[in-house]
Design an enzyme around this catalytic site. Structure first.
Site, PDB file in Angstrom:
ATOM      1  N   TYR A 102       0.842  -1.182   0.000  1.00  0.00           N
ATOM      2  CA  TYR A 102       0.000   0.000   0.000  1.00  0.00           C
ATOM      3  C   TYR A 102       0.890   1.250   0.000  1.00  0.00           C
ATOM      4  CZ  TYR A 102      -2.885   3.688   2.051  1.00  0.00           C
ATOM      5  OH  TYR A 102      -3.511   4.879   2.310  1.00  0.00           O
ATOM      6  N   LYS A 198     -11.473  -1.232   6.196  1.00  0.00           N
ATOM      7  CA  LYS A 198     -11.839  -1.971   4.998  1.00  0.00           C
ATOM      8  C   LYS A 198     -12.858  -3.081   5.311  1.00  0.00           C
ATOM      9  CE  LYS A 198      -8.758   0.722   3.043  1.00  0.00           C
ATOM     10  NZ  LYS A 198      -7.983   1.338   4.117  1.00  0.00           N
TER      11      LYS A 198
END
Length: 386
Positions: A102, A198
């Site tokens: 990420y 998430k």
């Protein structure tokens, strides 16, 4: 009594909190900064919400149960969890990480951790030998699997064996598959990291992050860091994540079902050059994922024929929003090169295959035919206009 994961998502390991006598089915939100003491030298077990809070404690108990860990710590975001994790290390320490991470993690390592004297080797853990990068000062190996955004699958057991041979910490970011599909601690990891924003939260309505460990020693270190840096998750946000986790199993199953249908569509679409998804039979990622996970998830990365087409799709979907983040009930389209990975150096983007033709799709729980039709009409309208 051993509990199934669907039950754990609602009750955790079954430990009862006896501070509430109302019988509330929804765990209460303890929206308080501080707690009264009976007298000097006595405590209810809660002193100050930066250190302990019943709502956050319940959430941490549930997440630890899901990951088969001894402790979980809930932070204000995934990056807050990653930042706290880096406080385990000291100037002069070296960490091996996978290159495809990420973008926020890469930014943290390059702009903050390196400034603090920590060095990194960023390698392709699917192709390169991590063991050959170990130095005298190496302290840890850190990976995501599947990786963000290129969906590479790394063999967790093999990496755990390397780490164990050399006395290194092994850290796995488990955000993309969640503990419903993958449990890195049982595969040999020492620490699991999540962006709870998430799939755990699942509704795109709050931020959270987690560190989970199976080690009491690491738990004590994390608890000290946790109370010192002060980035614990607030009570209301803890309640939102608790509520989201209750439906984690059915959300993960439905979004995976949708993702597999979309993958089949994209593979048959002549305007799509490449589809990256762990659940494509015959691929290396598929074989590894089958061994270490119980599902393939709902994250898809695909490459279209031109930058112009990618930009057109982002602008012209009617149903699917063009937005950052992932793992919610809503399907989201992301453009990594300007969003999640905007701060990643060009050479790293090129090495990882992240181009201006790459789109990342987080598949939600909508009707799959609607999602496919939305992608198709966006592609068709590009072709019609060109």
């Amino acid at each position: 009594m051993k509990r199934g994961i669907e039950t754990k998502c609602i009750y955790g390991d079954g430990a009862k909190f006896d501070g509430d006598k109302t019988g509330s089915i929804s765990f209460p939100i303890y929206q308080t900064a501080t707690f009264a003491h009976p007298e000097v030298g006595q405590s209810t077990g809660f002193d100050y919400s930066r250190m302990q809070n019943p709502t956050r404690q319940q959430l941490e108990q549930v997440v630890a149960s899901l990951e088969n860990g001894v402790d979980a710590l809930a932070f204000s975001s995934g990056m807050a969890a990653m930042t706290a994790l880096m406080e385990l290390f000291h100037p002069g320490d070296h960490i091996i990480t996978d290159a495809d991470l990420y973008g926020g993690s890469i930014r943290l390592f390059r702009s903050i951790s390196q400034k603090n004297g920590i060095t990194f080797s960023h390698i392709d853990c699917t192709k390169e030998d991590a063991e050959s990068y170990i130095q005298e000062n190496t302290k840890a190996i850190l990976i995501e699997t599947p990786t963000n955004p290129m969906m590479n699958v790394i063999d967790i057991r093999s990496m755990a064996e390397i780490a164990k041979r050399h006395g290194l910490l092994f850290i796995v970011d488990n955000t993309f598959l969640s503990p419903y599909f993958q449990k890195p601690l049982t595969l040999g990891a020492d620490i699991v990291l999540h962006s709870g924003t998430k799939f755990l939260g699942g509704h795109n309505d709050t931020l959270a992050g987690f560190l989970v460990t199976g080690s009491k020693e690491l738990s004590e270190k994390f608890r000290y860091i946790f109370k010192t840096v002060g980035s614990g998750l607030a009570p209301f946000d803890s309640w939102l994540i608790l509520r989201g986790i209750k439906t984690l199993p059915i959300r993960m199953e439905r979004s995976q079902e949708n993702a597999q249908a979309i993958v089949a569509f994209l593979q048959g679409e002549r305007r799509v050059r490449r589809v990256c998804y762990p659940g494509i039979p015959g691929t290396r990622s598929y074989e590894i994922c089958k061994r270490q996970a119980s599902g393939f998830g709902s994250m898809i990365t695909f490459e279209v024929e031109s930058k112009e087409m990618a930009l057109h799709i982002l602008k012209n979907t009617k149903l699917i929003p063009f937005a950052e983040s992932l793992g919610g009930v809503e399907t989201l389209l992301t453009y990594p090169i300007t969003q999640t990975h905007a701060d990643v150096p060009a050479d790293v983007l090129q090495k990882n295959g992240i181009t201006d033709r790459i789109l990342r799709l987080s598949v939600g729980i909508e009707t799959k035919e609607d999602l496919i039709q939305d992608l198709k009409q966006a592609m068709d309208s590009f072709e019609a206009s060109h």
